[in-house]
Scaffold this motif. Structure first.
Motif, short mmCIF file in Angstrom:
data_model
loop_
_atom_site.label_atom_id
_atom_site.label_comp_id
_atom_site.label_asym_id
_atom_site.label_seq_id
_atom_site.Cartn_x
_atom_site.Cartn_y
_atom_site.Cartn_z
N LEU A 270 22.20 -9.21 -70.67
CA LEU A 270 22.80 -8.87 -71.96
C LEU A 270 24.31 -8.66 -71.83
O LEU A 270 25.08 -9.14 -72.67
N ARG A 271 24.71 -7.97 -70.79
CA ARG A 271 26.16 -7.81 -70.60
C ARG A 271 26.82 -9.15 -70.33
O ARG A 271 27.93 -9.43 -70.82
N GLY A 272 26.16 -10.00 -69.58
CA GLY A 272 26.70 -11.33 -69.30
C GLY A 272 26.81 -12.19 -70.54
O GLY A 272 27.56 -13.17 -70.55
N HIS A 273 26.08 -11.83 -71.60
CA HIS A 273 26.14 -12.59 -72.86
C HIS A 273 26.86 -11.81 -73.96
O HIS A 273 26.64 -12.08 -75.14
N GLY A 274 27.68 -10.86 -73.55
CA GLY A 274 28.58 -10.24 -74.52
C GLY A 274 28.27 -8.83 -74.96
O GLY A 274 29.00 -8.28 -75.80
N TRP A 275 27.21 -8.22 -74.41
CA TRP A 275 26.91 -6.87 -74.86
C TRP A 275 28.00 -5.91 -74.41
O TRP A 275 28.46 -5.95 -73.27
#
Length: 312
Positions: A270-275
């Motif tokens: 999720l962080r890798g996809h912008g979270w």
């Protein structure tokens, strides 16, 4: 904490499909690698070997009917793409969600089970939030919607699924199993392009699965998967397992069937996809959409997350 990428760099023992130089593969096989391979798999084996995987091990893996070819899998995938392109549905609302298969995850019993799961794995959820950001209720919601907290991991082996998708690259192979062509040239043209594109995607995922299995020291054919080859409690595609997988329990292996690793790996994804903290609801929905490109899926995950949060 080690990511799978770091583990791959240090792994000295690869099983089944290790990336060996061609000379080493030839020496191990005695020059007979192709002879053992079922003929239909030979082009795929050659392509995987060209990608750096051990051809002798691949030949053994694809010999004797152990990998099952099912063109129906690609037909189902392309049917779904044709429907999305030519038969788009209106944006889903709460009523649509409550009438869908996702409704089973909205019950008080399902939410209570998710709350217990969070409490039982509190250390992993805290680690996920501390190091990557996403809160426990959101991470848990993915695990609920994807595999009902790991109680259903798929009824096919991921190897056969992804190999079948990689092999079924032409419309001629899958048309007899499709339900959406209706004799329309535009649909056939779209379906042909979709099959070719998804076959290339599946090839990359297949190669990633073999590398994941080698790093995990597991026979690739024993890894269960979804209808399109996603694996683990978190249902990552294998390439995402390599990119975002986290060894949260510190045993030196990224095991997406282990709750701790799956929990922290979702947060990593999720962080890798912008979270990021403080996102708007729409920004949160955009990140969830990256996990599965379905508006109904996004609604399901965010709704389950809201209900878990209320109970926590």
């Amino acid at each position: 904490m080690h990511t799978l990428r770091r583990h791959l760099l240090h792994c000295v023992l690869f099983l089944c499909c290790c990336a060996l130089p061609p000379a080493a593969a030839s020496a191990r096989s005695g020059g007979q690698a192709d002879a053992a391979t079922d003929a239909g798999w030979t082009p795929l084996v050659d392509k995987l070997a060209a990608d750096g995987l051990d051809k002798a091990a691949l030949a053994r893996l694809f010999a004797g009917g152990t990998v099952e070819y099912s063109p129906e899998i690609m037909a189902r995938k392309v049917d779904a793409m044709v429907r999305k392109e030519f038969e788009p549905k209106p944006k889903p609302g709460r009523k649509t969600l409550e009438q869908s298969a996702y409704r089973h995850f909205l019950t008080p019993e399902a939410v209570a089970g998710a709350v217990r799961f969070v409490r039982q794995n509190r250390a992993a959820f805290d680690k996920a939030q501390r190091e990557y950001g996403p809160p426990p209720e959101l991470v848990a919601a993915f695990l609920v919607v994807e595999t009902n907290l790991g109680t259903y991991l798929g009824d096919r082996d991921a190897l056969s699924v992804l190999a079948s998708l990689a092999r079924a690259s032409t419309l001629e192979q899958i048309a007899p199993y499709m339900k959406t062509l209706h004799g329309e040239p535009a649909r056939r043209e779209f379906a042909a392009a979709a099959a070719a594109d998804r076959a290339q995607w599946a090839f990359r995922e297949l190669a990633a699965l073999l590398r994941y299995a080698a790093a995990k020291k597991q026979q690739p054919g024993t890894i269960p998967g979804s209808i399109y080859g996603a694996i683990g409690i978190c249902q990552f595609m294998p390439s995402n397992a390599l990119r975002f997988g986290v060894d949260a329990d510190g045993d030196g292996i990224v095991d997406l069937f282990c709750p701790a690793d799956a929990i922290v790996s979702i947060a990593s994804y999720l962080r890798g996809h912008g979270w990021k903290p403080g996102m708007t609801p729409q920004e949160t929905r955009d990140v969830v959409y990256a996990y599965n490109h379905s508006d109904l899926y996004v609604l399901a995950v965010t709704t389950v997350a809201e209900r878990i949060k209320a109970r926590l």
